[in-house]
Design a protein around this motif. Sequence first.
Motif, mmCIF file in Angstrom:
data_model
loop_
_atom_site.group_PDB
_atom_site.id
_atom_site.type_symbol
_atom_site.label_atom_id
_atom_site.label_comp_id
_atom_site.label_asym_id
_atom_site.label_seq_id
_atom_site.Cartn_x
_atom_site.Cartn_y
_atom_site.Cartn_z
ATOM 1 N N PHE A 110 0.825 -1.206 0.000
ATOM 2 C CA PHE A 110 0.000 0.000 0.000
ATOM 3 C C PHE A 110 0.862 1.259 0.000
ATOM 4 C CE2 PHE A 110 -1.943 3.429 2.471
ATOM 5 C CZ PHE A 110 -3.073 3.678 1.720
ATOM 6 N N ILE A 111 1.846 1.325 0.901
ATOM 7 C CA ILE A 111 2.657 2.543 0.978
ATOM 8 C C ILE A 111 3.543 2.683 -0.251
ATOM 9 C CG2 ILE A 111 4.706 1.701 2.209
ATOM 10 C CD1 ILE A 111 2.670 4.952 2.894
ATOM 11 N N ASN A 112 3.922 1.577 -0.874
ATOM 12 C CA ASN A 112 4.691 1.665 -2.110
ATOM 13 C C ASN A 112 3.858 2.281 -3.233
ATOM 14 O OD1 ASN A 112 7.111 0.672 -1.140
ATOM 15 N ND2 ASN A 112 6.685 -1.450 -1.722
ATOM 16 N N GLU A 113 2.601 1.918 -3.319
ATOM 17 C CA GLU A 113 1.744 2.520 -4.344
ATOM 18 C C GLU A 113 1.450 3.987 -4.022
ATOM 19 O OE1 GLU A 113 -1.626 -0.207 -5.403
ATOM 20 O OE2 GLU A 113 -0.310 -0.324 -7.151
ATOM 21 N N ILE A 114 1.294 4.303 -2.740
ATOM 22 C CA ILE A 114 1.125 5.700 -2.348
ATOM 23 C C ILE A 114 2.383 6.502 -2.706
ATOM 24 C CG2 ILE A 114 0.909 7.257 -0.367
ATOM 25 C CD1 ILE A 114 -1.726 6.022 -1.153
ATOM 26 N N ALA A 115 3.551 5.886 -2.578
ATOM 27 C CA ALA A 115 4.799 6.552 -2.947
ATOM 28 C C ALA A 115 4.798 6.913 -4.430
ATOM 29 C CB ALA A 115 5.991 5.654 -2.612
ATOM 30 N N ASP A 116 4.329 5.998 -5.255
ATOM 31 C CA ASP A 116 4.240 6.297 -6.693
ATOM 32 C C ASP A 116 3.303 7.472 -6.948
ATOM 33 O OD1 ASP A 116 5.960 4.204 -7.143
ATOM 34 O OD2 ASP A 116 4.410 2.798 -7.811
ATOM 35 N N LEU A 117 2.195 7.494 -6.226
ATOM 36 C CA LEU A 117 1.249 8.602 -6.372
ATOM 37 C C LEU A 117 1.883 9.911 -5.896
ATOM 38 C CD1 LEU A 117 -1.557 9.692 -7.032
ATOM 39 C CD2 LEU A 117 -2.289 8.987 -4.730
ATOM 40 N N CYS A 118 2.650 9.860 -4.809
ATOM 41 C CA CYS A 118 3.329 11.060 -4.317
ATOM 42 C C CYS A 118 4.270 11.633 -5.374
ATOM 43 C CB CYS A 118 4.120 10.739 -3.046
ATOM 44 S SG CYS A 118 3.109 10.507 -1.565
ATOM 45 N N GLU A 119 4.984 10.772 -6.045
ATOM 46 C CA GLU A 119 5.879 11.234 -7.109
ATOM 47 C C GLU A 119 5.095 11.904 -8.226
ATOM 48 O OE1 GLU A 119 8.227 7.916 -8.359
ATOM 49 O OE2 GLU A 119 9.133 7.611 -6.381
ATOM 50 N N GLY B 178 25.236 18.758 -4.877
ATOM 51 C CA GLY B 178 25.455 18.597 -6.302
ATOM 52 C C GLY B 178 25.091 17.251 -6.884
ATOM 53 N N PHE B 179 24.320 16.448 -6.155
ATOM 54 C CA PHE B 179 23.927 15.134 -6.658
ATOM 55 C C PHE B 179 22.631 15.202 -7.458
ATOM 56 C CE2 PHE B 179 26.694 13.767 -3.197
ATOM 57 C CZ PHE B 179 27.364 12.695 -3.776
ATOM 58 N N ASP B 180 22.563 14.396 -8.502
ATOM 59 C CA ASP B 180 21.292 14.069 -9.149
ATOM 60 C C ASP B 180 20.727 12.921 -8.317
ATOM 61 O OD1 ASP B 180 19.162 13.294 -10.692
ATOM 62 O OD2 ASP B 180 20.345 12.604 -12.394
ATOM 63 N N TYR B 181 19.843 13.280 -7.410
ATOM 64 C CA TYR B 181 19.387 12.330 -6.391
ATOM 65 C C TYR B 181 17.942 11.932 -6.646
ATOM 66 C CZ TYR B 181 18.109 10.520 -1.766
ATOM 67 O OH TYR B 181 17.655 9.731 -0.742
ATOM 68 N N ARG B 182 17.698 10.624 -6.754
ATOM 69 C CA ARG B 182 16.345 10.097 -6.951
ATOM 70 C C ARG B 182 16.016 9.165 -5.784
ATOM 71 N NH1 ARG B 182 15.712 10.434 -12.747
ATOM 72 N NH2 ARG B 182 17.335 11.896 -13.446
ATOM 73 N N SER B 183 14.826 9.319 -5.195
ATOM 74 C CA SER B 183 14.416 8.450 -4.100
ATOM 75 C C SER B 183 13.010 7.933 -4.378
ATOM 76 C CB SER B 183 14.485 9.196 -2.766
ATOM 77 O OG SER B 183 13.693 10.362 -2.787
ATOM 78 N N ILE B 184 12.374 7.363 -3.374
ATOM 79 C CA ILE B 184 11.060 6.753 -3.535
ATOM 80 C C ILE B 184 9.994 7.634 -2.876
ATOM 81 C CG2 ILE B 184 9.608 4.738 -3.009
ATOM 82 C CD1 ILE B 184 11.765 4.018 -4.926
ATOM 83 N N GLY B 185 9.081 8.181 -3.690
ATOM 84 C CA GLY B 185 7.941 8.914 -3.149
ATOM 85 C C GLY B 185 8.244 10.290 -2.615
ATOM 86 N N ARG B 186 9.420 10.821 -2.980
ATOM 87 C CA ARG B 186 9.762 12.178 -2.531
ATOM 88 C C ARG B 186 10.243 12.978 -3.745
ATOM 89 N NH1 ARG B 186 14.045 11.298 2.183
ATOM 90 N NH2 ARG B 186 15.026 10.106 0.516
ATOM 91 N N VAL B 187 9.927 14.261 -3.759
ATOM 92 C CA VAL B 187 10.328 15.093 -4.898
ATOM 93 C C VAL B 187 11.257 16.222 -4.435
ATOM 94 C CG1 VAL B 187 8.280 14.587 -6.235
ATOM 95 C CG2 VAL B 187 8.213 16.473 -4.595
#
Length: 435
Positions: free
Chosen positions: A220-229, A426-435
């Motif tokens: 559930f929280i993983n799908e919510i993370a996708d929605l957050c993105e 200076g990083f191109d930083y990608r995470s889960i569910g955060r912008v």
Amino acid sequence: MRIAMIGTGYVGLVSGTCFSEFGIDVVCVDKDARKIELLHDNVMPIFEPGLDELVASNVEAGRLSFTTDLKAAVKGADAVFIAVGTPSRRGDGHADLSFVFAAAEEIADALDGYTVIVTKSTVPVGTGDEVEKVIRARRPDAEFDVVSNPEFLREGSAINDFLRPDRVVIGTESERARKVMKQLYRVLYLIETPIVFTSRRTSELIKYAGNTFLATKITFINEIADLCEAVGADVHDVARGIGLDGRIGKKFLHPGPGYGGSCFPKDTLALVRTARDSGAPLRIVETVVAVNDERKKKMAERVVTACGGSVAGKIIAVLGLTFKPNTDDMRDSPAIDLVAGLVAAGATVRAFDPEGMDEAKKLLPDGVVYCDDSYATMPGAEALVIVTEWNAFRALDPSRIKSLLAAPRVIDLRNVYEPAEMRDQGFDYRSIGRV
């Protein structure tokens, strides 16, 4: 009291050792003579923090021993625990109970006086009935009861989970067996641990229902993370906001690359199969299984996208291979699909894990380069991917990471770092569910 623990895998070894810590005489049995030899030398077949010290102290105290002789271990035992593996059966997803039934047959031949036979392995509803039939068929004269006593051990904190559990579940309709089980868990009664007595079938279902619910929270929280993105929200704030609701709770609301390990994948699948066979399909659980499988496969796509659409001929640094920290368990780890996907896309993968690399070599594609430490994965790499949240990875030096990578790109699948701090450096930083 005296018990025999059949199986020295994760559940059997931890459970047997902890029972001996309660002051009970425990004999752990395994068919693998080499494993027993190693245990005699205090070499653990699994990584679990603190287990080697606990084994050593109880062996020295004379309460814990190891043998390949099942008949001798069972003779005179008050209880015999079946703690063998129940992996998913190839082809249909049902739990493979062949090891359970084989153990039951051997136990039947060795019974000597009244004995409580306890299924500690995770087994589908009705397995206790079948174990009872197997034993009764071989030994119609024997005095015994079959009890369900599921384990609730988390890898990495299993000793504490056994010695100070949230609850103990015991399934039996026999008052005689109930008295034996109460005596075995007497130490926990004294510290007022909730002991749930119920029917055998109900006990078997509790284990599956518990694991499936936790897997559902993760999914559930993983799908919510996708929605957050997609909408520009922060999944950590969402998780905290809903987790403070006492009806929901904050545990298992941590977004990531999908669940893995020895329990959730096989237990959710086994429950789906049991429900279908019983004519009561669990649509929510079926969806959880499908969504989680798809998510793990998509993690490689995240890396490829972050690298501009192609990783062919590029080096990718991967930190963490086990399904969670503080274990060497690679079973159904998200790293398996991730690394396989990157290799298939033409990348050279350099990987490091504090405990899991020996197991990883058995499961990951040929060509993966295994490194001696975190930084050794990084020179010339197009991206750094964090797959498992080992504490050691939280303390890495960002300046050193940046100096080693070919491009300052970090794909953090466990949200170990803070986005703003990484971008400020200076990083191109990608995470889960955060912008």
